[in-house]
Scaffold this motif. Structure first.
Motif, PDB file in Angstrom:
ATOM      1  N   VAL A   1      -0.524   2.793   6.313  1.00 20.67           N
ATOM      2  CA  VAL A   1      -1.492   3.201   7.331  1.00 20.67           C
ATOM      3  C   VAL A   1      -2.260   1.967   7.793  1.00 20.67           C
ATOM      4  O   VAL A   1      -2.761   1.202   6.960  1.00 20.67           O
ATOM      5  N   VAL A   2      -2.361   1.773   9.111  1.00 22.60           N
ATOM      6  CA  VAL A   2      -3.064   0.596   9.630  1.00 22.60           C
ATOM      7  C   VAL A   2      -3.926   0.971  10.827  1.00 22.60           C
ATOM      8  O   VAL A   2      -3.588   1.875  11.597  1.00 22.60           O
TER       9      VAL A   2
ATOM     10  N   LYS B   1     -10.971   9.455   5.150  1.00 21.59           N
ATOM     11  CA  LYS B   1     -12.217   9.708   5.877  1.00 21.59           C
ATOM     12  C   LYS B   1     -12.512   8.611   6.887  1.00 21.59           C
ATOM     13  O   LYS B   1     -12.958   8.869   8.001  1.00 21.59           O
ATOM     14  N   GLU B   2     -12.253   7.377   6.467  1.00 22.47           N
ATOM     15  CA  GLU B   2     -12.550   6.264   7.371  1.00 22.47           C
ATOM     16  C   GLU B   2     -11.672   5.068   7.020  1.00 22.47           C
ATOM     17  O   GLU B   2     -11.584   4.669   5.862  1.00 22.47           O
ATOM     18  N   LEU B   3     -11.004   4.541   8.034  1.00 21.17           N
ATOM     19  CA  LEU B   3     -10.200   3.330   7.887  1.00 21.17           C
ATOM     20  C   LEU B   3     -10.921   2.211   8.613  1.00 21.17           C
ATOM     21  O   LEU B   3     -11.174   2.307   9.818  1.00 21.17           O
TER      22      LEU B   3
ATOM     23  N   LEU C   1       1.901  -6.160   7.837  1.00 21.27           N
ATOM     24  CA  LEU C   1       3.008  -5.731   8.693  1.00 21.27           C
ATOM     25  C   LEU C   1       4.266  -6.546   8.419  1.00 21.27           C
ATOM     26  O   LEU C   1       5.388  -6.030   8.507  1.00 21.27           O
ATOM     27  N   SER C   2       4.097  -7.827   8.071  1.00 20.35           N
ATOM     28  CA  SER C   2       5.263  -8.666   7.792  1.00 20.35           C
ATOM     29  C   SER C   2       6.030  -8.192   6.571  1.00 20.35           C
ATOM     30  O   SER C   2       7.221  -8.476   6.431  1.00 20.35           O
TER      31      SER C   2
ATOM     32  N   VAL D   1      -5.994  -1.725   6.396  1.00 23.56           N
ATOM     33  CA  VAL D   1      -4.684  -1.216   6.007  1.00 23.56           C
ATOM     34  C   VAL D   1      -4.818  -0.443   4.701  1.00 23.56           C
ATOM     35  O   VAL D   1      -5.673  -0.747   3.872  1.00 23.56           O
ATOM     36  N   LYS D   2      -3.962   0.550   4.542  1.00 23.35           N
ATOM     37  CA  LYS D   2      -3.889   1.304   3.294  1.00 23.35           C
ATOM     38  C   LYS D   2      -2.426   1.546   2.952  1.00 23.35           C
ATOM     39  O   LYS D   2      -1.581   1.705   3.839  1.00 23.35           O
TER      40      LYS D   2
END
Length: 687
Positions: A606-607, A671-673, A512-513, A678-679
């Motif tokens: 994406v998080v 499908k799954e995080l 995020l930083s 994070v992606k």
């Protein structure tokens, strides 16, 4: 090199002599060459901090001499930002806090400046924020005892024995930082320890009380107002000076910082003076609490711990004692402050000009001696709500006012226009602090979990920062603090943050930083030593003679460097982008960074999020358990036109591009995080 300063020549001779006991000259040369080659190619060395601490002394010396061979003069190495006409470089920097004393290889062995020289090449930040390193009281680094004598706890005994003096050891580190094109910041405190040598050398810049012989009240039943009047203070200062001069004379010293008889003699005299002052009932007045008003008032004498105790009240008359910190005394910036009440408008405090002038000169003097690039001002978190009627120059307590802060920052830039300024402000009111001259404020990310409401706030804050920068002048911003040295404080996380949120939570903050802002609203990253491999223990190490726990998590270290490499790969895109569409749910969020300079490129971030807690100030009995986020389908072309888009998932550990699960020309499916995972996806016009 003929232009090497003497302290570098000595260091070279000492380190080589030591190295040759275990290595051949060829081995030293080969190891040096490998480090230099890696640093030149990547601008860092990929190595665990604990591994870096074991770099051979001769190798690290040669490493810096090789990299800095064109940078040395007889005075050392110049700052890489010395050519700047202002402090705008701060906005483009990233920061790492280092407590040199905490860098020992083992917990019961303190670190030193040489250890710090070995660690800074493995840190992915181009600015080093150093904790205090002068003598301190009761092993608390922030209870500063001197502005001249460096504590022995950060010095290399071997270098001392070899003739490299304390100041020279610090200069070795400062030169090393500058050789790597990094900058360095000094922690400036608006207080000292109660009986610091700063206090004893300049008693007129602090407030004093004198107790009666039984220590049950003030001397000769004087009132607090009478004793703290200028006349009352002059009488006490005469007694203080009398005691100081007598003991200094016994030790053949001229001042409390006189090193003519050696530092140990000086420290012994300092201890004797302190004891004599305490026996005579002479004490400096401690700092008021953050919520308190006016000055604290003597209450009783604690005979068990042998110190006076005080009453601390807020404006409502409520007790603030639990927040007091009795070992610190503030500079006396104002006279005529009342006790535990807000000053009345017909009897306001007055500026003590000589004390303000003294404090204004502290950082410039240290900068001249050690070549610091910026000042980080401590204890400025509530300056705007600590004044009468929101004024700039009338305090409600013993703290600095906005006016004094502005004057101090102005004085710090008279000789060095490039000097930066950072505020330990755990908030985001960047416009207010910019008016005072601050480039950066600490922010509040270390005080919260990364939940949905906070992520929404991150995007709102980016707009506020952009608006502030658009107003003109030197750009200012709010740091994104991945962690801070005091996150383990009982009033914050109570234990090291990494021990609470784990590697997933730390990486979420790191990600995020780097990916929640764009170039027009940049938030510099702020990390601490240990964030590179989940090592911890800084809060304790700031207060006790102990070093960090080096965890040596290689898997996380790979992810740390990989994420930084990916950020560098997309740095240009980020700086030329704006925040595109955002989506925030209770358990996850995604957003776009959209390039706007003609190139058709965007990033999709994406998080998976943490839960919201009412406050971070809690002791975790049981760590939260987060389920994975399942079946996300995202339109990666939302509000952004491309004729023939190509999407790649970016592996944050390696930087490799891989084919995502694309279910249509413009949709990607996750499908799954994984929990707190994070992606990152990179979308561009094909061809």
């Amino acid at each position: 090199m003929s232009n090497l300063p003497k302290y570098w020549t000595n260091f070279k001779e000492l380190s080589l002599k030591k190295s040759l006991k275990t290595l051949t000259e060829k081995e030293i040369e080969e190891k040096t060459e490998a480090l230099v080659k890696e640093f030149k190619s990547k601008n860092y060395i990929k190595m665990l901090p604990s591994e870096a601490l074991n770099i051979d002394d001769g190798v690290i010396c040669n490493f810096y001499l090789t990299l800095g061979q064109e940078k040395f003069s007889s005075d050392g190495v110049s700052s890489p930002v010395e050519h700047y006409e202002d402090s705008s470089w701060m906005y483009h920097s990233d920061f790492c806090f280092i407590n040199v004393r905490a860098l020992g290889k083992e917990q019961d062995i303190t670190g030193n400046f040489l250890d710090a020289m070995k660690l800074i090449p493995v840190i992915r930040a181009n600015s080093i924020h150093l904790s205090p390193f002068f003598d301190c009281a009761l092993t608390n680094l922030y209870a500063v005892d001197s502005l001249r004598i460096i504590t022995k706890d950060v010095l290399s005994a071997e270098l001392l024995e070899g003739g490299i003096e304390p100041d020279e050891q610090l200069l070795l580190l400062m030169d090393a930082i500058h050789i790597l094109n990094k900058t360095a910041g000094f922690d400036l405190e608006p207080h000292t320890s109660q009986f610091s040598r700063i206090v004893l050398e300049h008693p007129e810049h602090f407030r004093w009380i004198r107790l009666d012989k039984k220590k049950t009240g003030l001397y000769k039943e004087t009132t607090h107002t009478e004793m703290l009047s200028e006349e009352g203070q002059e009488k006490i200062q005469k007694e203080v000076n009398k005691i100081i001069k007598k003991i200094l004379k016994e030790h053949k010293l001229k001042t409390v910082e006189d090193l003519s008889c050696g530092v140990e003699t000086l420290r012994k005299a300092h201890g004797e003076i302190t004891i004599k002052l305490i026996d005579s009932g002479l004490w400096t007045l401690p700092s008021q609490t953050w919520g308190g008003v006016g000055l604290p008032e003597f209450d009783f004498y604690n005979t068990v711990d042998n110190h006076p105790d005080f009453i601390y009240l807020d404006a409502k008359g409520e007790d603030q004692h639990e927040h007091s910190f009795g070992m610190l005394t503030p500079y006396k910036f104002y006279t005529n402050l009342p006790f535990n009440t807000v000053p009345e408008e017909d009897n306001l405090p007055s500026v003590k000009e000589d004390t303000v002038e003294f404090f204004k000169g502290v950082f410039p003097d240290i900068q001249k001696r050690y070549k610091f690039d910026y000042v980080r001002l401590d204890y400025v978190d509530h300056v705007f709500d600590s004044t009468v009627n929101e004024s700039w120059d009338i305090p409600v307590s013993d703290r600095m006012t906005p006016q004094i802060l502005s004057d101090v920052l102005g004085a710090s830039r008279i000789n060095k226009k490039f000097t930066g300024a950072m505020a330990e402000r755990m908030g985001c009111d960047v416009k207010d602090y910019k008016k005072l001259g601050f480039d950066l404020i600490l922010g509040n990310t270390m005080l919260t979990t990364m939940h949905s409401g906070y992520v929404r706030y991150l995007f709102d804050l980016e707009e506020e920062i952009k608006a502030s920068i658009a107003e003109g002048g030197v750009p200012s911003s709010v740091l994104f603090a991945v962690d801070t040295h005091d996150s383990g404080h009982p009033l914050f996380w109570t234990v090291p943050m990494s021990e609470v949120v784990g590697p997933e939570g730390m990486h979420l903050r790191h990600f995020l930083s780097r990916f929640t802002w764009t170039g027009k609203g940049r938030r510099p990253k702020y990390e601490v030593i240990g964030n590179q491999d989940l090592s911890y223990g800084l809060y304790e190490a700031n207060n006790k003679l102990k070093s960090m726990v080096w965890k040596g998590d290689k898997d996380y270290n790979d992810l740390y460097h990989g994420t930084e490499d990916v950020y560098e790969r997309f740095r240009d895109l980020i700086f030329r982008s704006h925040i595109g569409p955002t989506y925030v749910a209770s358990d996850c969020a995604f957003w776009f960074l959209d390039r706007e300079d003609g190139y058709r490129e965007r990033l999709l971030c994406v998080v998976a999020l943490e839960k919201e807690f009412e406050k971070v100030r809690y002791v975790i009995q049981e760590k939260p358990v987060y389920p994975p986020v399942k079946e996300l389908v995202i339109n990666f072309m939302e509000n952004y036109h491309m004729d023939n888009p190509e999407i790649s998932e970016v592996e944050l550990r390696t930087g490799e591009f891989k084919q995502p699960n694309q279910i249509s020309h413009y949709q990607v499916a996750i499908k799954e995080l994984s929990p707190l995972g994070v992606k990152l996806f990179f979308i561009r016009e094909r061809g």
